[in-house]
Design a protein around this motif. Structure first.
Motif, PDB file in Angstrom:
ATOM      1  N   THR A  44       0.847  -1.187   0.000  1.00 14.67           N
ATOM      2  CA  THR A  44       0.000   0.000   0.000  1.00 14.67           C
ATOM      3  C   THR A  44       0.886   1.241   0.000  1.00 14.67           C
ATOM      4  O   THR A  44       2.069   1.177   0.368  1.00 14.67           O
ATOM      5  N   PHE A  45       0.302   2.368  -0.393  1.00 17.76           N
ATOM      6  CA  PHE A  45       1.039   3.631  -0.356  1.00 17.76           C
ATOM      7  C   PHE A  45       1.440   3.964   1.075  1.00 17.76           C
ATOM      8  O   PHE A  45       2.541   4.458   1.326  1.00 17.76           O
ATOM      9  N   GLU A  46       0.564   3.675   2.035  1.00 14.07           N
ATOM     10  CA  GLU A  46       0.857   3.949   3.443  1.00 14.07           C
ATOM     11  C   GLU A  46       2.090   3.178   3.909  1.00 14.07           C
ATOM     12  O   GLU A  46       2.958   3.729   4.584  1.00 14.07           O
ATOM     13  N   GLU A  47       2.147   1.889   3.567  1.00 17.70           N
ATOM     14  CA  GLU A  47       3.287   1.067   3.994  1.00 17.70           C
ATOM     15  C   GLU A  47       4.588   1.590   3.410  1.00 17.70           C
ATOM     16  O   GLU A  47       5.610   1.661   4.104  1.00 17.70           O
ATOM     17  N   ASN A  48       4.581   1.947   2.136  1.00 16.95           N
ATOM     18  CA  ASN A  48       5.811   2.438   1.506  1.00 16.95           C
ATOM     19  C   ASN A  48       6.253   3.779   2.091  1.00 16.95           C
ATOM     20  O   ASN A  48       7.445   4.001   2.330  1.00 16.95           O
TER      21      ASN A  48
END
Length: 193
Positions: A44-48
């Motif tokens: 996900t964008f959040e994880e990256n």
């Protein structure tokens, strides 16, 4: 206030500095002597985005922020998504755009969005800010400005691609502008003495 932005992408640095003005000074990875290739292995964008700030804080103990952005196309099951920068297997944006256009073909459903998530690590606390701009993918490139998928993305309510807009016009409505605006408001209201 100084913050490290977990990037060496000059386009992103210029966009973000233009949006925040003099609220804070942004330093790039190069400015702090970091030439590491920070991992982006999240789904996900959040994880990256979080991976970037976690990495910088662990290594340098600096307040920092990182982002992850991408293009989500509904007809392609939200691809390229987190793989936007390397969709074709390389960082060659011309090849990435070619692949998007080939996969879409004559599909009349061309709704898409650009999404940005920013992870801020400040005073040993993590915060997230998101920006989304809805639009459509056109079948051919238009415009010479911008970067990435800008030549094939027309934001809702407009008749020009991001690549046909001036940097100032794009910075008023882009996904990154929305997320950075939220970041700047948070810093100004809650954390700047």
């Amino acid at each position: 206030m100084e913050l490290v932005f977990a990037t060496n992408n000059t386009h992103k640095l210029e966009e973000v500095q233009a949006i925040v003005g003099d609220i804070f000074t942004i330093k790039s990875l190069a400015d702090i002597g970091c030439s590491d290739d920070i991992p982006e292995t999240g789904v996900t964008f959040e994880e990256n985005a979080k991976q970037k700030t976690d990495y910088l804080f662990r290594k340098y103990s600096l307040d920092c922020f990182g982002d992850d952005s991408g293009l989500e196309i509904d007809a392609l099951n939200k691809e390229p998504g987190v793989y936007s920068a390397r969709y074709s297997g390389s960082r060659d944006m011309e090849k990435n755009i070619d692949l998007v256009l080939a996969k879409l073909g004559d599909n009349p459903s061309r709704t898409a969005r650009f999404r940005t998530v920013i992870s801020l690590f400040l005073n040993k606390q993590q915060h997230f800010f998101e920006g989304v701009i809805e639009g459509d993918i056109i079948p051919e490139r238009r415009g010479a400005g911008g970067f990435g998928y800008d030549p094939i993305f027309i934001p809702q309510g407009y008749d020009r691609t991001f690549a046909e807009m001036t940097a100032e016009e794009k910075n008023q409505i882009s996904h990154r502008a929305i997320a950075v605006g939220k970041l700047a408001a948070f810093l100004k209201e809650d954390n700047v003495d």
